[in-house]
Motif scaffolding. Structure first.
Motif, PDB file in Angstrom:
ATOM      1  N   GLY A   1       0.696  -1.243  -0.071  1.00 10.75           N
ATOM      2  CA  GLY A   1      -0.071   0.120   0.044  1.00 10.75           C
ATOM      3  C   GLY A   1       0.912   1.043   0.004  1.00 10.75           C
ATOM      4  O   GLY A   1       2.066   1.238   0.290  1.00 10.75           O
ATOM      5  N   PRO A   2       0.420   2.479  -0.236  1.00  8.84           N
ATOM      6  CA  PRO A   2       0.979   3.787  -0.481  1.00  8.84           C
ATOM      7  C   PRO A   2       1.520   3.995   0.865  1.00  8.84           C
ATOM      8  O   PRO A   2       0.987   3.836   1.860  1.00  8.84           O
ATOM      9  CB  PRO A   2      -0.102   4.682  -1.069  1.00  8.84           C
ATOM     10  N   ARG A   3       2.525   5.107   0.523  1.00 11.10           N
ATOM     11  CA  ARG A   3       3.012   5.851   1.860  1.00 11.10           C
ATOM     12  C   ARG A   3       2.979   7.367   1.366  1.00 11.10           C
ATOM     13  O   ARG A   3       2.917   7.521   0.219  1.00 11.10           O
ATOM     14  CB  ARG A   3       4.429   5.321   2.241  1.00 11.10           C
ATOM     15  N   THR A   4       3.380   8.020   2.349  1.00  6.66           N
ATOM     16  CA  THR A   4       3.176   9.617   2.008  1.00  6.66           C
ATOM     17  C   THR A   4       4.711   9.879   1.339  1.00  6.66           C
ATOM     18  O   THR A   4       5.603   9.133   1.666  1.00  6.66           O
ATOM     19  CB  THR A   4       3.115  10.384   3.412  1.00  6.66           C
ATOM     20  N   PRO A   5       4.669  10.992   0.592  1.00  2.28           N
ATOM     21  CA  PRO A   5       5.853  11.507   0.017  1.00  2.28           C
ATOM     22  C   PRO A   5       6.869  11.673   1.338  1.00  2.28           C
ATOM     23  O   PRO A   5       8.179  11.451   1.130  1.00  2.28           O
ATOM     24  CB  PRO A   5       5.509  13.007  -0.549  1.00  2.28           C
ATOM     25  N   ALA A   6       6.507  12.237   2.437  1.00  5.65           N
ATOM     26  CA  ALA A   6       7.619  12.376   3.404  1.00  5.65           C
ATOM     27  C   ALA A   6       8.195  11.184   3.975  1.00  5.65           C
ATOM     28  O   ALA A   6       9.414  11.062   4.095  1.00  5.65           O
ATOM     29  CB  ALA A   6       6.815  13.358   4.678  1.00  5.65           C
ATOM     30  N   GLU A   7       7.289  10.128   4.092  1.00  7.84           N
ATOM     31  CA  GLU A   7       7.871   8.772   4.464  1.00  7.84           C
ATOM     32  C   GLU A   7       8.729   7.984   3.552  1.00  7.84           C
ATOM     33  O   GLU A   7       9.655   7.635   3.949  1.00  7.84           O
ATOM     34  CB  GLU A   7       6.536   7.809   4.737  1.00  7.84           C
ATOM     35  N   LEU A   8       8.515   8.336   2.288  1.00  7.84           N
ATOM     36  CA  LEU A   8       9.461   7.910   1.211  1.00  7.84           C
ATOM     37  C   LEU A   8      10.508   8.596   1.062  1.00  7.84           C
ATOM     38  O   LEU A   8      11.732   8.147   1.045  1.00  7.84           O
ATOM     39  CB  LEU A   8       8.657   7.823  -0.179  1.00  7.84           C
ATOM     40  N   ASP A   9      10.632   9.891   1.284  1.00  9.12           N
ATOM     41  CA  ASP A   9      11.780  10.801   1.392  1.00  9.12           C
ATOM     42  C   ASP A   9      12.706  10.193   2.385  1.00  9.12           C
ATOM     43  O   ASP A   9      13.776  10.069   2.314  1.00  9.12           O
ATOM     44  CB  ASP A   9      11.429  12.239   1.652  1.00  9.12           C
ATOM     45  N   GLU A  10      12.038   9.900   3.922  1.00 12.64           N
ATOM     46  CA  GLU A  10      12.930   9.549   4.703  1.00 12.64           C
ATOM     47  C   GLU A  10      13.620   8.071   4.462  1.00 12.64           C
ATOM     48  O   GLU A  10      14.801   7.922   4.730  1.00 12.64           O
ATOM     49  CB  GLU A  10      11.727   9.380   6.049  1.00 12.64           C
ATOM     50  N   VAL A  11      13.021   7.325   3.897  1.00 11.20           N
ATOM     51  CA  VAL A  11      13.390   5.939   3.766  1.00 11.20           C
ATOM     52  C   VAL A  11      14.433   5.758   2.496  1.00 11.20           C
ATOM     53  O   VAL A  11      15.412   5.110   2.513  1.00 11.20           O
ATOM     54  CB  VAL A  11      12.446   4.842   3.608  1.00 11.20           C
ATOM     55  N   ALA A  12      14.064   6.737   1.728  1.00 12.42           N
ATOM     56  CA  ALA A  12      14.820   6.503   0.067  1.00 12.42           C
ATOM     57  C   ALA A  12      15.786   7.514   0.398  1.00 12.42           C
ATOM     58  O   ALA A  12      16.998   7.181  -0.528  1.00 12.42           O
ATOM     59  CB  ALA A  12      14.091   7.016  -1.096  1.00 12.42           C
ATOM     60  N   GLY A  13      15.673   8.766   0.821  1.00 15.08           N
ATOM     61  CA  GLY A  13      16.898   9.630   0.983  1.00 15.08           C
ATOM     62  C   GLY A  13      17.136  10.227  -0.859  1.00 15.08           C
ATOM     63  O   GLY A  13      16.360  10.162  -1.421  1.00 15.08           O
ATOM     64  N   ALA A  14      18.209  10.818  -0.873  1.00 19.55           N
ATOM     65  CA  ALA A  14      18.503  11.233  -2.048  1.00 19.55           C
ATOM     66  C   ALA A  14      19.099  10.066  -3.068  1.00 19.55           C
ATOM     67  O   ALA A  14      19.904   9.422  -2.651  1.00 19.55           O
ATOM     68  CB  ALA A  14      19.667  12.383  -2.049  1.00 19.55           C
ATOM     69  N   THR A  15      18.519   9.818  -4.109  1.00 17.38           N
ATOM     70  CA  THR A  15      18.687   8.720  -4.955  1.00 17.38           C
ATOM     71  C   THR A  15      19.424   9.143  -6.211  1.00 17.38           C
ATOM     72  O   THR A  15      20.286   8.097  -6.835  1.00 17.38           O
ATOM     73  CB  THR A  15      17.565   7.750  -5.190  1.00 17.38           C
ATOM     74  N   ILE A  16      19.377  10.321  -6.719  1.00 14.05           N
ATOM     75  CA  ILE A  16      19.859  10.622  -8.093  1.00 14.05           C
ATOM     76  C   ILE A  16      20.993  11.543  -7.508  1.00 14.05           C
ATOM     77  O   ILE A  16      20.959  12.820  -6.937  1.00 14.05           O
ATOM     78  CB  ILE A  16      18.834  11.363  -8.845  1.00 14.05           C
ATOM     79  N   THR A  17      22.373  10.938  -7.578  1.00 10.66           N
ATOM     80  CA  THR A  17      23.620  11.931  -6.954  1.00 10.66           C
ATOM     81  C   THR A  17      24.526  11.785  -8.296  1.00 10.66           C
ATOM     82  O   THR A  17      24.319  11.036  -9.126  1.00 10.66           O
ATOM     83  CB  THR A  17      24.114  10.949  -5.882  1.00 10.66           C
ATOM     84  N   ALA A  18      25.538  12.767  -8.234  1.00  7.17           N
ATOM     85  CA  ALA A  18      26.487  12.622  -8.980  1.00  7.17           C
ATOM     86  C   ALA A  18      27.050  11.403  -9.369  1.00  7.17           C
ATOM     87  O   ALA A  18      27.600  10.780 -10.631  1.00  7.17           O
ATOM     88  CB  ALA A  18      27.484  13.823  -8.636  1.00  7.17           C
ATOM     89  N   LYS A  19      27.601  10.704  -8.397  1.00  7.00           N
ATOM     90  CA  LYS A  19      28.296   9.333  -8.507  1.00  7.00           C
ATOM     91  C   LYS A  19      27.501   8.298  -8.441  1.00  7.00           C
ATOM     92  O   LYS A  19      28.068   7.231  -8.644  1.00  7.00           O
ATOM     93  CB  LYS A  19      29.194   9.299  -7.436  1.00  7.00           C
ATOM     94  N   GLY A  20      26.081   8.304  -8.007  1.00  6.57           N
ATOM     95  CA  GLY A  20      25.454   7.143  -8.358  1.00  6.57           C
ATOM     96  C   GLY A  20      25.624   6.216  -6.900  1.00  6.57           C
ATOM     97  O   GLY A  20      26.551   6.273  -6.189  1.00  6.57           O
ATOM     98  N   LEU A  21      24.314   5.488  -6.669  1.00  9.71           N
ATOM     99  CA  LEU A  21      24.238   4.677  -5.422  1.00  9.71           C
ATOM    100  C   LEU A  21      25.003   3.200  -5.802  1.00  9.71           C
ATOM    101  O   LEU A  21      25.489   2.463  -4.773  1.00  9.71           O
ATOM    102  CB  LEU A  21      22.790   4.350  -5.175  1.00  9.71           C
ATOM    103  N   GLY A  22      25.074   2.936  -6.984  1.00  9.75           N
ATOM    104  CA  GLY A  22      25.556   1.542  -7.409  1.00  9.75           C
ATOM    105  C   GLY A  22      24.148   0.883  -7.805  1.00  9.75           C
ATOM    106  O   GLY A  22      23.309   0.971  -6.875  1.00  9.75           O
ATOM    107  N   GLY A  23      24.174  -0.319  -8.529  1.00  8.88           N
ATOM    108  CA  GLY A  23      23.013  -0.997  -8.839  1.00  8.88           C
ATOM    109  C   GLY A  23      22.506  -1.928  -7.757  1.00  8.88           C
ATOM    110  O   GLY A  23      21.278  -2.057  -7.420  1.00  8.88           O
ATOM    111  N   ALA A  24      23.548  -2.454  -7.012  1.00  4.95           N
ATOM    112  CA  ALA A  24      22.950  -3.223  -5.931  1.00  4.95           C
ATOM    113  C   ALA A  24      22.115  -2.474  -4.803  1.00  4.95           C
ATOM    114  O   ALA A  24      20.983  -2.762  -4.239  1.00  4.95           O
ATOM    115  CB  ALA A  24      24.251  -4.029  -5.288  1.00  4.95           C
ATOM    116  N   ALA A  25      22.811  -1.340  -4.443  1.00  5.23           N
ATOM    117  CA  ALA A  25      22.019  -0.267  -3.519  1.00  5.23           C
ATOM    118  C   ALA A  25      20.638   0.093  -3.880  1.00  5.23           C
ATOM    119  O   ALA A  25      19.578   0.150  -3.479  1.00  5.23           O
ATOM    120  CB  ALA A  25      22.890   0.778  -3.246  1.00  5.23           C
ATOM    121  N   ALA A  26      20.678   0.525  -5.107  1.00  2.00           N
ATOM    122  CA  ALA A  26      19.335   1.065  -6.024  1.00  2.00           C
ATOM    123  C   ALA A  26      18.280   0.082  -5.875  1.00  2.00           C
ATOM    124  O   ALA A  26      17.080   0.244  -5.604  1.00  2.00           O
ATOM    125  CB  ALA A  26      19.680   1.496  -7.273  1.00  2.00           C
TER     126      ALA A  26
END
Ligand code: PLP
Length: 460
Positions: free
Chosen positions: A42-67
């Protein structure tokens, strides 16, 4: 020293990391396919998802396994599984295993299916699947069309072809206003298409069963005095109730009125494959255009709508895009799918359906559709049998609409929220003539009689 001529940027390299990531991605896909049942989630709020996901689009990338890990542990669970057997809201999606697997292949193959030159093999197979749909409807051998993203684009494309044809016939003599006719139960995408095209929608009252009929159509058109009626939309399975219009009498009236006969079977067209209800579709063989969404009741993954024309040359005249760089395609005289709808670039989105049909054969589809109809009949009978719920209408197809006696709108909403939160079922309220009620849309052959009973138990 790097040799320029053989340098491949990292994102396009297939190396050991890619190999490992490929294994992980395929493992997850296999795991998701094997789950029985899948979690409802089920859905979660934008704030909840922000909290668990953090910044996902970064200059160096998270790496495929982490994403991938972030997707599987946090993002995927924040999406309701539309293939859960107790997801009965809106119109669910219940792709066959074969069609889902082949969607992976389509994704891996960089297919371009807008033109024959580029995608002949894919287009050939898609056309075989379209032919099966055309045969179910009884359309002539010359019929043809294209798989588009959904019913909305399918309806719009068909209506654009219809008006183009009417315009050509009138040879420059424009009416005061162009108009499309249908009942109030016609899908919201029809009114949206009318807005896009800047044409009027003429509402025709339904008969005592809510169906569009030729007689009501004639009467309404005469009374309104419209001069630019170019198309009539009949619905073969309305979304809210599953009502099938009286297609035969509407076809007859369209012939008299000189209007294009479009049948919107986005949800209900799949019922053509079910002998137990096929009789209700009589007249569909006279359609000028017809749509059905295999991503609804024909067990294909999103997004897939089959759009068919009786005379594809009329659609080609309306939709072919002309540009210097496309001349090589448009002058070849090939079957180019992009010529039959809004849009140019297209995914070979009909291939998952084709693969599943080729794998299992069409009898398996008949069996699966009939199974959902059996469960729907069971639901209707259970609702009749229980004194705290009432059926609004005997179902034509696989949608059951009913009321919980004495409930106010908030009670429906609280009940619906509770079922989702408990990861048990997804059934939302709907409204009919101002009254809040609820409905089951049963298109998943995994939905059982026990699922229906257990949901009805929660309303007692
Ligand atoms: C779902 C539906 C549509 C719209 O189809 P999309 O695939 O959602 O764009 C149109 N008409 C009917 C009858 C539908 O049920």
């Amino acid at each position: 020293m790097r040799c320029r001529s053989t340098y491949t940027p990292a994102v396009h390299r297939y190396d050991a990391d890619t190999e490992a990531l490929g294994q992980a991605v395929l493992d997850y896909a296999r795991h998701r396919l094997r789950m029985d049942p899948v979690p409802l989630d089920g859905p979660r709020t934008p704030a909840e998802l922000d909290e668990v996901a953090g910044a996902t689009i970064t200059a160096k990338g998270l790496g495929g396994a982490a994403a991938l890990d972030l997707f599987t542990t946090e993002l995927a669970p924040a999406c309701i599984s539309t293939d859960h057997p107790r997801f009965l809201s809106f119109i669910p999606c219940a792709p066959t295993e074969a069609s889902t697997l082949f969607d992976l292949v389509v994704g891996a193959s960089a297919l371009y299916a807008g033109s024959w030159l580029e995608g002949a093999g894919a287009v050939h197979a898609e056309n075989a699947a379209l032919r099966w749909v055309a045969d179910l409807a009884g359309l002539p051998d010359t019929a043809g069309g294209v798989f588009v993203p959904g019913g909305t684009i399918g309806n719009l494309s068909a209506l654009v072809a219809a008006r183009h044809t009417a315009r050509a016939r009138r040879a420059g003599e424009e009416p005061r206003r162009w108009a499309v006719a249908g009942t109030a139960q016609a899908h919201s995408s029809i009114k949206s298409a009318c807005d896009v095209m800047d044409v009027d929608f003429l509402g025709v009252p339904g008969d005592e069963r809510g169906r569009l009929t030729g007689e009501n159509l004639r009467r309404t058109v005469e009374a309104a005095g419209v001069d630019g009626l170019f198309a009539v939309v009949a619905t073969a399975g309305t979304t809210n109730f599953g009502i099938i219009d009286d297609l035969a009498s509407v076809a007859e009236a369209c012939a008299e009125l000189g209007a294009w006969f479009h049948v919107d079977g986005a949800y209900g067209g799949a019922g053509l494959a079910a002998p137990s209800i096929r009789g209700m579709y009589e007249g569909i063989e006279r359609a000028d255009s017809f749509i059905v969404d295999p991503h609804k009741w024909l067990f294909a993954p999103f997004d897939c709508c089959a759009l068919l024309y009786r005379d594809p040359s009329l659609a080609r005249a309306a939709h072919t895009q002309r540009a210097g760089y496309l001349d090589v395609l448009s002058e070849a005289g090939d079957w180019n799918p992009a010529d039959y709808s809004i849009g140019l670039t297209r995914r070979a989105r009909g291939l998952p359906l084709w693969f599943s049909l080729a794998t299992h054969g069409t009898d398996a589809y008949t069996e699966a559709v009939e199974r959902t109809l059996d469960v729907c009949r069971y639901a209707a009978a259970e609702i009749e049998r229980r004194d705290y719920v009432e059926l609004l209408r005997e179902p034509d197809t696989s949608v059951v609409v009913f009321r919980r006696v004495g409930w106010k709108p908030q009670q429906y909403q609280r009940w619906s929220d509770r079922l989702l939160l408990a990861n048990f079922a997804f059934v939302v309220p709907t409204t009919h003539e101002g009254e809040t009620v609820t409905r089951f849309a049963i298109v998943n052959p995994r939905t059982t009689e026990a699922d229906i009973s257990s949901i009805l138990d929660t309303m007692a």
